[in-house]
Write an enzyme that holds these catalytic residues in place. Structure first.
Site, PDB file in Angstrom:
ATOM      1  N   LYS A 104     -10.686   7.117   0.887  1.00 42.93           N
ATOM      2  CA  LYS A 104      -9.253   6.907   0.705  1.00 42.93           C
ATOM      3  C   LYS A 104      -8.639   8.195   0.164  1.00 42.93           C
ATOM      4  O   LYS A 104      -9.008   8.676  -0.907  1.00 42.93           O
ATOM      5  CB  LYS A 104      -9.023   5.749  -0.267  1.00 42.93           C
ATOM      6  CG  LYS A 104      -7.549   5.485  -0.529  1.00 42.93           C
ATOM      7  CD  LYS A 104      -7.340   4.249  -1.372  1.00 42.93           C
ATOM      8  CE  LYS A 104      -5.867   4.021  -1.649  1.00 42.93           C
ATOM      9  NZ  LYS A 104      -5.624   2.832  -2.461  1.00 42.93           N
ATOM     10  N   ARG A 125       4.760   1.882  -2.107  1.00 44.18           N
ATOM     11  CA  ARG A 125       5.165   1.886  -3.526  1.00 44.18           C
ATOM     12  C   ARG A 125       6.387   0.995  -3.717  1.00 44.18           C
ATOM     13  O   ARG A 125       6.508   0.321  -4.733  1.00 44.18           O
ATOM     14  CB  ARG A 125       5.430   3.323  -4.003  1.00 44.18           C
ATOM     15  CG  ARG A 125       4.252   4.288  -3.806  1.00 44.18           C
ATOM     16  CD  ARG A 125       3.246   4.208  -4.929  1.00 44.18           C
ATOM     17  NE  ARG A 125       1.954   4.772  -4.537  1.00 44.18           N
ATOM     18  CZ  ARG A 125       1.587   6.051  -4.677  1.00 44.18           C
ATOM     19  NH1 ARG A 125       2.420   6.915  -5.199  1.00 44.18           N
ATOM     20  NH2 ARG A 125       0.397   6.447  -4.279  1.00 44.18           N
ATOM     21  N   ARG A 133      -2.310  10.251  -7.895  1.00 47.06           N
ATOM     22  CA  ARG A 133      -3.657   9.683  -7.993  1.00 47.06           C
ATOM     23  C   ARG A 133      -4.721  10.729  -7.626  1.00 47.06           C
ATOM     24  O   ARG A 133      -5.812  10.392  -7.167  1.00 47.06           O
ATOM     25  CB  ARG A 133      -3.784   8.486  -7.046  1.00 47.06           C
ATOM     26  CG  ARG A 133      -2.718   7.403  -7.213  1.00 47.06           C
ATOM     27  CD  ARG A 133      -3.181   6.107  -6.575  1.00 47.06           C
ATOM     28  NE  ARG A 133      -2.133   5.123  -6.372  1.00 47.06           N
ATOM     29  CZ  ARG A 133      -1.547   4.412  -7.337  1.00 47.06           C
ATOM     30  NH1 ARG A 133      -1.889   4.604  -8.596  1.00 47.06           N
ATOM     31  NH2 ARG A 133      -0.627   3.519  -7.038  1.00 47.06           N
ATOM     32  N   GLU A 148     -18.867   9.750   0.173  1.00 48.91           N
ATOM     33  CA  GLU A 148     -18.315   8.512  -0.392  1.00 48.91           C
ATOM     34  C   GLU A 148     -18.815   7.271   0.363  1.00 48.91           C
ATOM     35  O   GLU A 148     -19.187   6.277  -0.252  1.00 48.91           O
ATOM     36  CB  GLU A 148     -16.774   8.542  -0.346  1.00 48.91           C
ATOM     37  CG  GLU A 148     -16.130   9.481  -1.367  1.00 48.91           C
ATOM     38  CD  GLU A 148     -16.077   8.880  -2.777  1.00 48.91           C
ATOM     39  OE1 GLU A 148     -16.604   7.778  -2.989  1.00 48.91           O
ATOM     40  OE2 GLU A 148     -15.504   9.536  -3.664  1.00 48.91           O
ATOM     41  N   LYS A 151      -8.794   5.610   5.206  1.00 48.88           N
ATOM     42  CA  LYS A 151      -7.378   5.353   4.968  1.00 48.88           C
ATOM     43  C   LYS A 151      -6.693   6.611   4.491  1.00 48.88           C
ATOM     44  O   LYS A 151      -7.225   7.270   3.601  1.00 48.88           O
ATOM     45  CB  LYS A 151      -7.299   4.256   3.906  1.00 48.88           C
ATOM     46  CG  LYS A 151      -5.929   3.904   3.447  1.00 48.88           C
ATOM     47  CD  LYS A 151      -6.023   2.922   2.303  1.00 48.88           C
ATOM     48  CE  LYS A 151      -4.615   2.645   1.816  1.00 48.88           C
ATOM     49  NZ  LYS A 151      -4.578   1.798   0.675  1.00 48.88           N
ATOM     50  N   SER A 188       1.463   2.187   5.244  1.00 46.75           N
ATOM     51  CA  SER A 188       2.913   1.956   5.248  1.00 46.75           C
ATOM     52  C   SER A 188       3.704   3.113   5.850  1.00 46.75           C
ATOM     53  O   SER A 188       4.653   2.893   6.607  1.00 46.75           O
ATOM     54  CB  SER A 188       3.383   1.679   3.818  1.00 46.75           C
ATOM     55  OG  SER A 188       3.042   2.757   2.954  1.00 46.75           O
ATOM     56  N   TYR A 199       0.324  -3.318   9.609  1.00 48.29           N
ATOM     57  CA  TYR A 199       1.489  -4.190   9.436  1.00 48.29           C
ATOM     58  C   TYR A 199       1.978  -4.707  10.787  1.00 48.29           C
ATOM     59  O   TYR A 199       2.820  -5.590  10.839  1.00 48.29           O
ATOM     60  CB  TYR A 199       2.597  -3.432   8.685  1.00 48.29           C
ATOM     61  CG  TYR A 199       2.110  -2.980   7.322  1.00 48.29           C
ATOM     62  CD1 TYR A 199       2.086  -3.868   6.252  1.00 48.29           C
ATOM     63  CD2 TYR A 199       1.605  -1.695   7.123  1.00 48.29           C
ATOM     64  CE1 TYR A 199       1.595  -3.482   5.017  1.00 48.29           C
ATOM     65  CE2 TYR A 199       1.103  -1.288   5.890  1.00 48.29           C
ATOM     66  CZ  TYR A 199       1.101  -2.186   4.846  1.00 48.29           C
ATOM     67  OH  TYR A 199       0.595  -1.815   3.632  1.00 48.29           O
TER      68      TYR A 199
HETATM   69  C1  PBG Z   1      -3.869   0.529  -4.025  1.00 44.68           C
HETATM   70  C2  PBG Z   1      -3.428   0.572  -2.616  1.00 44.68           C
HETATM   71  C3  PBG Z   1      -2.457   1.403  -2.053  1.00 44.68           C
HETATM   72  C4  PBG Z   1      -2.374   1.074  -0.707  1.00 44.68           C
HETATM   73  C5  PBG Z   1      -3.281   0.054  -0.480  1.00 44.68           C
HETATM   74  N1  PBG Z   1      -3.954  -0.236  -1.663  1.00 44.68           N
HETATM   75  C6  PBG Z   1      -1.559   2.373  -2.694  1.00 44.68           C
HETATM   76  C7  PBG Z   1      -2.110   3.611  -3.281  1.00 44.68           C
HETATM   77  O1  PBG Z   1      -3.308   3.872  -3.263  1.00 44.68           O
HETATM   78  O2  PBG Z   1      -1.290   4.376  -3.828  1.00 44.68           O
HETATM   79  C8  PBG Z   1      -1.465   1.716   0.290  1.00 44.68           C
HETATM   80  C9  PBG Z   1      -1.244   0.931   1.544  1.00 44.68           C
HETATM   81  C10 PBG Z   1      -0.117   1.425   2.380  1.00 44.68           C
HETATM   82  O3  PBG Z   1       0.484   2.485   2.133  1.00 44.68           O
HETATM   83  O4  PBG Z   1       0.187   0.725   3.349  1.00 44.68           O
HETATM   84  N2  PBG Z   1      -3.852  -0.807  -4.510  1.00 44.68           N
END
Ligand code: PBG
Length: 334
Positions: free
Chosen positions: A206, A216, A227, A243, A258, A284, A323
């Protein structure tokens, strides 16, 4: 006039729709798609779903609209539904995440009661929606006085959260916090609590990504800062192989990459390096890009949705969080 290569003509196989379908190497099936959904506690049982501005067509659900969506997911033959909770109250340790009465765990129970085993009920296993500081773990102060996300203290929270989600009815838990050792700790906690059958879908590779921007808003994130001390640097590929290897060693049943489209090289490399199924998350920001361009008439939404999902599968993902899951299932049926 004939040319030297005239006997061999790749275009022949593109002559008719039937021939093109015959030789198509990668297909999409609704059973390979997982729909991420948001449930907001302040909407109660019957509140009107609340649109997410940066993700046109996606909403925060109330408990009852979520259950209706889960029914639609099962009826469409999707592979799963991934739940994200948006609690009213947040605190430093994300107490709502482990409370059986917390919004996510209540939603899991309601969805599981509705769909049974007709689709896979999944939950995001992470603290960021539940913490007042918005980080994926709990904070502490390191010896130099810096505020840090405390890896090992966070693991204890994840262990409890996994058990709470399994008790609530999750078939699959999806740890997305990128803490070292999270998969092993979660596996052990599930097994010790009698949930050996609960699947761990590990968000293994990730990346710290700008493509999470609209998410967000979707979860009303309180994060300030970034992060970067736990999610991966976008320049790295070998790190992803490390990982995923660690996660498989710790018992991950499925590994995930991701975001998806900007990281197809990672999807490909990961799929060649492990023998567990590989999932990818069309996040997203990937959704928002397509929606914005389609709204302007600059691209054809339906074509681009199927093309991006096919590309993610072609790169080596066996399943996709998107989505567009319900929308794509409709397109595939048509
Ligand atoms: C963390 C999480 C995130 C997403 C899924 N799980 C946000 C992040 O890591 O900042 C993002 C998913 C998306 O952008 O569609 N709980």
């Amino acid at each position: 006039m004939a040319w030297a290569g005239s006997r061999i003509r790749p275009r022949r196989l593109r002559t008719t729709p039937a021939l093109r379908a015959l030789v198509r190497e990668t297909r999409l099936d609704p059973a390979q798609l997982i729909l991420p959904v948001f449930v907001a506690e302040d909407l109660g049982d019957d509140g009107e779903p609340r649109p997410i501005t940066s993700m046109p067509g996606v909403v925060q659900h109330s408990m009852n609209s979520l259950v209706r969506e889960a029914r639609a997911v099962a009826d469409a033959g999707l592979g799963g539904i991934m739940l994200f909770g948006v609690p009213v109250a947040k605190d430093a340790v994300g107490s709502g995440a482990t409370d059986s009465d917390g919004v996510l765990n209540r939603a899991l129970a309601a969805v599981r009661a509705e769909v049974g085993d007709a689709t896979s009920v999944m939950a995001d296993l992470c603290l960021d929606e539940f913490t007042d500081h918005g980080h994926c773990g709990v904070l502490s102060t390191d010896p130099s006085g810096r505020t840090v996300v405390d890896n090992d203290a966070t693991l204890e929270r994840y262990a409890d959260m996994a058990v709470a989600q399994a008790r609530a009815g999750a078939h699959v838990v999806g740890p997305s916090g990128m803490m070292d050792g999270q998969i092993g700790v979660i596996r052990d906690a599930l097994d010790a609590a009698g949930h050996a059958d609960v699947v761990v879908l590990a968000y293994s590779a990730k990346y710290a990504s700008g493509f999470y921007g609209p998410f967000r808003e979707a979860v009303a994130s309180t994060l300030t800062g970034d992060r970067n001390t736990y999610q991966q640097d976008s320049g790295n590929l070998r790190e992803s192989l490390r990982e995923v290897a660690l996660d498989v060693e710790q018992g991950a049943d499925i590994v995930m990459v991701k975001p998806a489209l900007p990281y197809l090289d990672v999807v490909r490399a990961v799929s060649e390096s492990v023998d567990v199924p590989v999932c990818a998350y069309q996040v997203s920001g990937e959704y928002a890009q397509i929606e914005a361009a389609a709204a302007n008439g600059w691209i054809d939404r339906d074509r681009v949705v199927l093309e991006t999902l096919t590309s993610i599968r072609r790169a080596g993902a066996s399943s996709i969080l998107t989505y567009y899951a319900l929308y794509a299932a409709q397109l595939l049926r048509a």
